[in-house]
Design a protein around this motif. Structure first.
Motif, PDB file in Angstrom:
ATOM      1  N   GLU A   2     -12.864  11.315  -3.088  1.00 44.18           N
ATOM      2  CA  GLU A   2     -12.943  11.188  -4.549  1.00 44.18           C
ATOM      3  C   GLU A   2     -11.568  10.847  -5.126  1.00 44.18           C
ATOM      4  O   GLU A   2     -10.547  11.373  -4.663  1.00 44.18           O
ATOM      5  CB  GLU A   2     -13.444  12.502  -5.158  1.00 44.18           C
ATOM      6  N   VAL A   4      -8.395  10.958  -7.666  1.00 44.02           N
ATOM      7  CA  VAL A   4      -7.745  11.975  -8.498  1.00 44.02           C
ATOM      8  C   VAL A   4      -7.064  11.247  -9.653  1.00 44.02           C
ATOM      9  O   VAL A   4      -6.263  10.342  -9.429  1.00 44.02           O
ATOM     10  CB  VAL A   4      -6.701  12.769  -7.682  1.00 44.02           C
ATOM     11  N   TYR A   5      -7.437  11.644 -10.875  1.00 44.05           N
ATOM     12  CA  TYR A   5      -6.871  10.995 -12.052  1.00 44.05           C
ATOM     13  C   TYR A   5      -5.771  11.873 -12.623  1.00 44.05           C
ATOM     14  O   TYR A   5      -5.986  13.064 -12.862  1.00 44.05           O
ATOM     15  CB  TYR A   5      -7.958  10.758 -13.104  1.00 44.05           C
ATOM     16  N   HIS A   6      -4.602  11.305 -12.831  1.00 39.75           N
ATOM     17  CA  HIS A   6      -3.511  12.059 -13.453  1.00 39.75           C
ATOM     18  C   HIS A   6      -2.671  11.108 -14.293  1.00 39.75           C
ATOM     19  O   HIS A   6      -3.019   9.923 -14.432  1.00 39.75           O
ATOM     20  CB  HIS A   6      -2.696  12.832 -12.411  1.00 39.75           C
ATOM     21  N   CYS A  23      -4.580   6.594 -10.994  1.00 42.05           N
ATOM     22  CA  CYS A  23      -5.715   7.000 -10.165  1.00 42.05           C
ATOM     23  C   CYS A  23      -5.262   6.915  -8.707  1.00 42.05           C
ATOM     24  O   CYS A  23      -4.865   5.848  -8.248  1.00 42.05           O
ATOM     25  CB  CYS A  23      -6.885   6.047 -10.429  1.00 42.05           C
ATOM     26  N   ASP A  24      -5.264   8.059  -8.017  1.00 44.28           N
ATOM     27  CA  ASP A  24      -4.909   8.080  -6.593  1.00 44.28           C
ATOM     28  C   ASP A  24      -6.158   8.378  -5.783  1.00 44.28           C
ATOM     29  O   ASP A  24      -6.937   9.266  -6.146  1.00 44.28           O
ATOM     30  CB  ASP A  24      -3.861   9.171  -6.310  1.00 44.28           C
ATOM     31  N   ILE A  25      -6.331   7.646  -4.702  1.00 42.84           N
ATOM     32  CA  ILE A  25      -7.478   7.921  -3.839  1.00 42.84           C
ATOM     33  C   ILE A  25      -7.019   7.868  -2.382  1.00 42.84           C
ATOM     34  O   ILE A  25      -6.337   6.914  -1.991  1.00 42.84           O
ATOM     35  CB  ILE A  25      -8.666   6.966  -4.143  1.00 42.84           C
ATOM     36  N   ARG A  57     -14.268   4.857  -2.343  1.00 45.72           N
ATOM     37  CA  ARG A  57     -14.966   6.158  -2.377  1.00 45.72           C
ATOM     38  C   ARG A  57     -15.856   6.351  -1.160  1.00 45.72           C
ATOM     39  O   ARG A  57     -16.068   7.469  -0.713  1.00 45.72           O
ATOM     40  CB  ARG A  57     -15.880   6.232  -3.602  1.00 45.72           C
ATOM     41  N   ARG A  66      -2.986   3.834  -4.713  1.00 43.83           N
ATOM     42  CA  ARG A  66      -2.771   4.199  -6.118  1.00 43.83           C
ATOM     43  C   ARG A  66      -3.202   3.035  -7.002  1.00 43.83           C
ATOM     44  O   ARG A  66      -2.945   1.875  -6.679  1.00 43.83           O
ATOM     45  CB  ARG A  66      -1.301   4.531  -6.341  1.00 43.83           C
TER      46      ARG A  66
END
Ligand SMILES: [Zn+2]
Length: 309
Positions: A2, A4-6, A23-25, A57, A66
């Protein structure tokens, strides 16, 4: 996996806080940073990064990717190339040089977001219909060129726009955000495509497959993509602008070859309906970019001819 939004804090501008959304995945430190939205009137890259995150995903990941989807939020909200807050072109101010203008602070944040990655992919679009097009910037030494060739091989664009190594080209590139990112040790691949109305599924598919192959090239995912089509051309690009105001009617087929003086399209002048003006190719080459039927003002970009190098 999933996403990760920061957010990276950018500035407290008189009580209004600005952040750079990230957005990092994937696991670990990001190895590839995909940047969209440096110009606020170029929404196509957002479609591509959305598809990229959706595709990642479902994948097993060995390293993080990123995504900076909205690098220049003030300009995007104004739907203009740059923000009227300071009229600064984010692509042309390096890392902002410590300046207080909001666009400069955002540029610094974008450069910081890319730091530590092996590769940053900087996505843009043209108003002209444009195939998947990668830029080969001036002034690369042999090692850097070898890495760039590998990135282009993975992306598999239709066209590679080759800049000359002349002083003007080197100076123009030296002031870009790409050059600022490279000075911090991250390679940059700049990529262009069509604007939203002409961003069709084949172009999107080629773009997303290319980004996934780049992620695999950097070890973020296993390589499951089909090999590229390798039907690309390397060109120097010559731009032709609208000779007047009116409606541009395209005639010559995009991607085909044109000879010197071939009619690429016609301009229906605003003031003289029935008196179309042919717009001709200034030289022999590939018609690599061209407007669809559009209203143009004098000086607007209408097509480019690529001469093979
Ligand atoms: Zn742009």
């Amino acid at each position: 996996m999933e996403p990760v939004y920061h957010r990276l804090p950018v500035v407290d501008a008189g009580g209004m806080e600005l952040h750079l959304p990230i957005c990092d995945i994937g696991p670990g430190r990001p190895r590839m940073c995909v940047v969209a939205g440096i110009h606020g009137d170029e929404p196509s890259p957002l479609v591509l990064v959305d598809r990229l995150v959706m595709a990642l995903r479902d994948r097993e990941m060995h390293g993080a990717v990123r995504v900076v989807a909205a690098a220049n939020m003030p300009a995007l909200l104004q739907r203009s190339r740059w923000s009227s807050w300071d009229e600064e072109d984010m692509n042309r101010i390096g890392d902002g040089d410590g300046g207080p203008a909001v666009t400069r602070r955002l540029a610094a944040a974008v450069v910081a977001a890319c730091e530590g990655c092996t590769l940053a992919v900087n996505l843009h679009n043209f108003v002209m219909r444009t195939p998947l097009l990668a830029i080969q910037p001036p002034g690369q030494d042999r090692e850097r060129r070898t890495r760039h060739d590998a990135y282009i091989g993975a992306l598999d664009p239709h066209v590679v726009w080759v800049f000359g190594d002349g002083p003007d080209d080197v100076r123009t590139f030296g002031s870009s955000i790409d050059a600022a990112i490279e000075r911090r040790g991250t390679d940059v691949l700049a990529v262009e495509m069509s604007d939203l109305p002409e961003l069709d599924e084949p172009l999107l598919a080629r773009g997303i497959a290319g980004l996934l192959r780049l992620a695999a090239h950097l070890g973020c995912i296993d390589d499951r993509e089909r090999p590229g089509k390798r039907n690309r051309v390397y060109v120097r690009r010559r731009l032709v602008r609208a000779p007047g105001a009116g409606i541009f009617e395209p005639i010559a087929a995009l991607g085909g070859q044109v000879a010197e003086d071939d009619v690429v399209g016609e301009l229906i002048p605003l003031e003289r309906p029935g008196a179309r003006v042919p717009v001709r190719s200034p030289e022999r080459g590939w018609l690599i970019q061209r407007l669809g039927r559009r209203f143009v003002r004098p000086g607007d970009m209408i097509f480019t001819v690529g001469r093979s190098v």
